[in-house]
Design an enzyme around this catalytic site. Sequence first.
Site, mmCIF file in Angstrom:
data_model
loop_
_atom_site.group_PDB
_atom_site.id
_atom_site.type_symbol
_atom_site.label_atom_id
_atom_site.label_comp_id
_atom_site.label_asym_id
_atom_site.label_seq_id
_atom_site.Cartn_x
_atom_site.Cartn_y
_atom_site.Cartn_z
ATOM 1 N N GLY A 71 -5.041 0.898 3.722
ATOM 2 C CA GLY A 71 -4.030 0.639 4.759
ATOM 3 C C GLY A 71 -4.675 -0.021 5.967
ATOM 4 O O GLY A 71 -4.156 -0.993 6.527
ATOM 5 N N GLU A 111 7.761 17.539 14.346
ATOM 6 C CA GLU A 111 8.383 17.311 13.041
ATOM 7 C C GLU A 111 7.704 18.224 12.010
ATOM 8 O O GLU A 111 6.495 18.161 11.825
ATOM 9 C CB GLU A 111 8.174 15.851 12.661
ATOM 10 C CG GLU A 111 8.898 15.470 11.412
ATOM 11 C CD GLU A 111 8.794 13.975 11.182
ATOM 12 O OE1 GLU A 111 7.685 13.433 11.307
ATOM 13 O OE2 GLU A 111 9.832 13.366 10.872
ATOM 14 N N GLU A 158 8.677 2.456 11.148
ATOM 15 C CA GLU A 158 9.700 3.488 10.949
ATOM 16 C C GLU A 158 8.967 4.809 10.947
ATOM 17 O O GLU A 158 8.230 5.116 10.008
ATOM 18 C CB GLU A 158 10.406 3.296 9.598
ATOM 19 C CG GLU A 158 11.121 1.979 9.439
ATOM 20 C CD GLU A 158 12.333 1.860 10.337
ATOM 21 O OE1 GLU A 158 12.708 2.844 10.998
ATOM 22 O OE2 GLU A 158 12.910 0.765 10.387
ATOM 23 N N GLY A 196 -4.254 3.356 -2.971
ATOM 24 C CA GLY A 196 -5.453 3.522 -2.144
ATOM 25 C C GLY A 196 -5.108 4.351 -0.935
ATOM 26 O O GLY A 196 -3.933 4.556 -0.635
ATOM 27 N N LYS A 255 0.895 -1.164 0.000
ATOM 28 C CA LYS A 255 0.000 0.000 0.000
ATOM 29 C C LYS A 255 0.928 1.207 0.000
ATOM 30 O O LYS A 255 1.324 1.721 1.045
ATOM 31 C CB LYS A 255 -0.887 -0.011 1.234
ATOM 32 C CG LYS A 255 -2.179 0.748 1.114
ATOM 33 C CD LYS A 255 -2.052 2.188 0.677
ATOM 34 C CE LYS A 255 -1.859 3.191 1.778
ATOM 35 N NZ LYS A 255 -1.654 4.585 1.267
ATOM 36 N N CYS A 276 12.629 11.995 7.246
ATOM 37 C CA CYS A 276 12.486 11.696 8.666
ATOM 38 C C CYS A 276 13.820 11.813 9.393
ATOM 39 O O CYS A 276 13.856 11.974 10.598
ATOM 40 C CB CYS A 276 11.926 10.291 8.828
ATOM 41 S SG CYS A 276 12.853 9.095 7.889
HETATM 42 P P1 NDP Z 1 1.488 9.160 7.042
HETATM 43 O O1 NDP Z 1 1.802 8.538 8.345
HETATM 44 O O2 NDP Z 1 0.344 10.065 6.952
HETATM 45 O O3 NDP Z 1 1.244 8.026 5.948
HETATM 46 C C1 NDP Z 1 2.148 6.990 5.678
HETATM 47 C C2 NDP Z 1 1.421 5.886 4.950
HETATM 48 O O4 NDP Z 1 0.455 5.298 5.826
HETATM 49 C C3 NDP Z 1 0.637 6.366 3.728
HETATM 50 O O5 NDP Z 1 0.674 5.384 2.729
HETATM 51 C C4 NDP Z 1 -0.753 6.546 4.316
HETATM 52 O O6 NDP Z 1 -1.779 6.536 3.359
HETATM 53 C C5 NDP Z 1 -0.828 5.339 5.225
HETATM 54 N N1 NDP Z 1 -1.866 5.445 6.253
HETATM 55 C C6 NDP Z 1 -2.499 6.553 6.709
HETATM 56 N N2 NDP Z 1 -3.439 6.215 7.630
HETATM 57 C C7 NDP Z 1 -3.396 4.866 7.756
HETATM 58 C C8 NDP Z 1 -4.115 3.911 8.554
HETATM 59 N N3 NDP Z 1 -5.059 4.282 9.400
HETATM 60 N N4 NDP Z 1 -3.800 2.610 8.436
HETATM 61 C C9 NDP Z 1 -2.831 2.203 7.586
HETATM 62 N N5 NDP Z 1 -2.138 3.050 6.793
HETATM 63 C C10 NDP Z 1 -2.392 4.368 6.883
HETATM 64 O O7 NDP Z 1 2.825 9.835 6.553
HETATM 65 P P2 NDP Z 1 3.101 10.605 5.192
HETATM 66 O O8 NDP Z 1 2.886 9.756 4.030
HETATM 67 O O9 NDP Z 1 2.391 11.901 5.247
HETATM 68 O O10 NDP Z 1 4.686 10.812 5.322
HETATM 69 C C11 NDP Z 1 5.227 11.765 6.145
HETATM 70 C C12 NDP Z 1 5.481 11.223 7.530
HETATM 71 O O11 NDP Z 1 6.172 9.983 7.471
HETATM 72 C C13 NDP Z 1 6.368 12.143 8.306
HETATM 73 O O12 NDP Z 1 5.766 12.455 9.525
HETATM 74 C C14 NDP Z 1 7.656 11.380 8.520
HETATM 75 O O13 NDP Z 1 8.258 11.537 9.727
HETATM 76 C C15 NDP Z 1 7.292 9.974 8.348
HETATM 77 N N6 NDP Z 1 8.391 9.240 7.715
HETATM 78 C C16 NDP Z 1 9.198 8.416 8.465
HETATM 79 C C17 NDP Z 1 10.255 7.763 7.911
HETATM 80 C C18 NDP Z 1 11.089 6.817 8.693
HETATM 81 O O14 NDP Z 1 11.759 6.004 8.108
HETATM 82 N N7 NDP Z 1 11.103 6.853 10.002
HETATM 83 C C19 NDP Z 1 10.603 7.939 6.513
HETATM 84 C C20 NDP Z 1 9.685 8.761 5.787
HETATM 85 C C21 NDP Z 1 8.624 9.393 6.390
HETATM 86 P P3 NDP Z 1 -2.369 7.954 2.872
HETATM 87 O O15 NDP Z 1 -1.306 8.519 1.998
HETATM 88 O O16 NDP Z 1 -3.604 7.634 2.151
HETATM 89 O O17 NDP Z 1 -2.615 8.782 4.089
#
Ligand code: NDP
Length: 475
Positions: free
Chosen positions: A209, A381, A247, A203, A172, A281
């Site tokens: 997710g 962040e 992560e 999706g 996903k 991140c």
């Molecule tokens: P999100 O946490 O909003 O989303 C990450 C993924 O999870 C997306 O594919 C999202 O889908 C999905 N998601 C959202 N809600 C759910 C749910 N309830 N159940 C399952 N999956 C879900 O992060 P972003 O995509 O906005 O990325 C930015 C964030 O990610 C930052 O805060 C950053 O810190 C973190 N990050 C961490 C990294 C690490 O390695 N530690 C690396 C990169 C980013 P959808 O897009 O539809 O919301």
Amino acid sequence: MMTRSIDRLFIGGEFVAPHGTEQLELENPATGDVITRVTLADEVDAARAVAAARAAFEDYSRASLSTRQEYLQRIHDAMARRLDELIDIVGTEFGAPQWFTKFAVQDALGHWRIAKEQVRPETFRYPLGAGTQIVLEPVGVAGLICPWNIGLWFMCVKTSTALAAGCAVVIKPSELSARQNDAMAEIFAEAKLPPGLINVLNGTGDVVGDAITRSPGVDKISFTGSTGVGKRIMRTAADTMKRVTLELGGKSPLIVVDDADSTRAVAFALLVGFQNSGQSCTAATRVLIPASRRDELLAALKAGVEAMKVGPATDPGSAIGPMVSRKQFERVQRYIQTGIEEGARVLTGGPGRPAGLENGNFVRPTVFVDVDAAMTIAREEIFGPVLCVITYTDDADAIRIANDSIYGLHAYVAGTDVARAEGIAARLQAGRVAINGFVDEPRAPFGGFKQSGVGREFGRFGLEAFLEPKAIFTG
Ligand code: NDP
């Protein structure tokens, strides 16, 4: 550029029409033009993908290690043939500067090779004392949930490791990476893998997710994203006792030690602070400087930031690109405003777009000084090109401030006396610490202390996260 419609999912080894009907429009982050219209998967599509992965897992979990290696090699080769095209797609869709995209796409390719190297018999079965064998079995079907900050890279890292472990996967990705997702699905199709071994669903997180996280047909979730969503996934996954690797976010410190060379320290601060246009991140967004060298370091930092070019991926001189989406642009603007309202001083940058870049999601690279460690901008962040400079009195004070965070993903130290810098690194609560530069060792564990996550990716630790150990005793 023509708007492209993506209305297919990769399930069971073929491209299929989504059952879901919701549509999403994606813009080129550098221009604001709509470039992609994507039809999103729903829970029915998620269930089909999980069923396909379950069926594929039956055979794949028993396949020979050479079969696993062969599949990884085929994906590597199919991807290698399309490298230039993938770099273009990431540039158009995500907007990162060319040098960074090239590095990220090539690094993603390398992960298929590294995963193949890890498929060695002694990793999966070894003796332990008399009559005891330790066997590491694939954990099952893995749900891989990825963010947008180079979606393609996350897909490659997670999928290659899961396949090396013997798992089948449902990916996903972020729907903001729709073009990257579709290109990778084509690559998986070209690799002619068993149907259902890899499934890709465009999706949303709260629909697809969540469906994957709830599904009893999924044994493991590997998630990269925000800490808030990570917590929700952990709670939901507990109902079926899924294994989770999370992560999550970071607010990484860079400690500039009082013996640091200012030119080298500032170059390091710019590299790690503004990596991936700040949408990273691991970005070093809290810059801790000694009070004794404040004026000199601030002058060097201001000059360095103002020399960085903000621009589109199409300009090879761009060091900082646009934010991925309007939403992300607005989030960063809100934080800049909050910093000003809470009393931090803008050393350079500030609200709004840089001159001449009025259309895209471009942010002015911003450095705040006179930042108190209790301010919102020092704790949360931001995920954009915004640095907070905090002054400290001595090494112990710097370590205290660095560790005063709910996060613990990465930390950085700049200093001339390497033994002293290593002593500081030893006391930092972070999954990784880089001293005076980046050494790119893709097998070193990656992951966070505290609320930056659970578990590790990359190398042996990353592989073991997709394995279930079993002890066999023969009397
Ligand atoms: P999100 O946490 O909003 O989303 C990450 C993924 O999870 C997306 O594919 C999202 O889908 C999905 N998601 C959202 N809600 C759910 C749910 N309830 N159940 C399952 N999956 C879900 O992060 P972003 O995509 O906005 O990325 C930015 C964030 O990610 C930052 O805060 C950053 O810190 C973190 N990050 C961490 C990294 C690490 O390695 N530690 C690396 C990169 C980013 P959808 O897009 O539809 O919301």
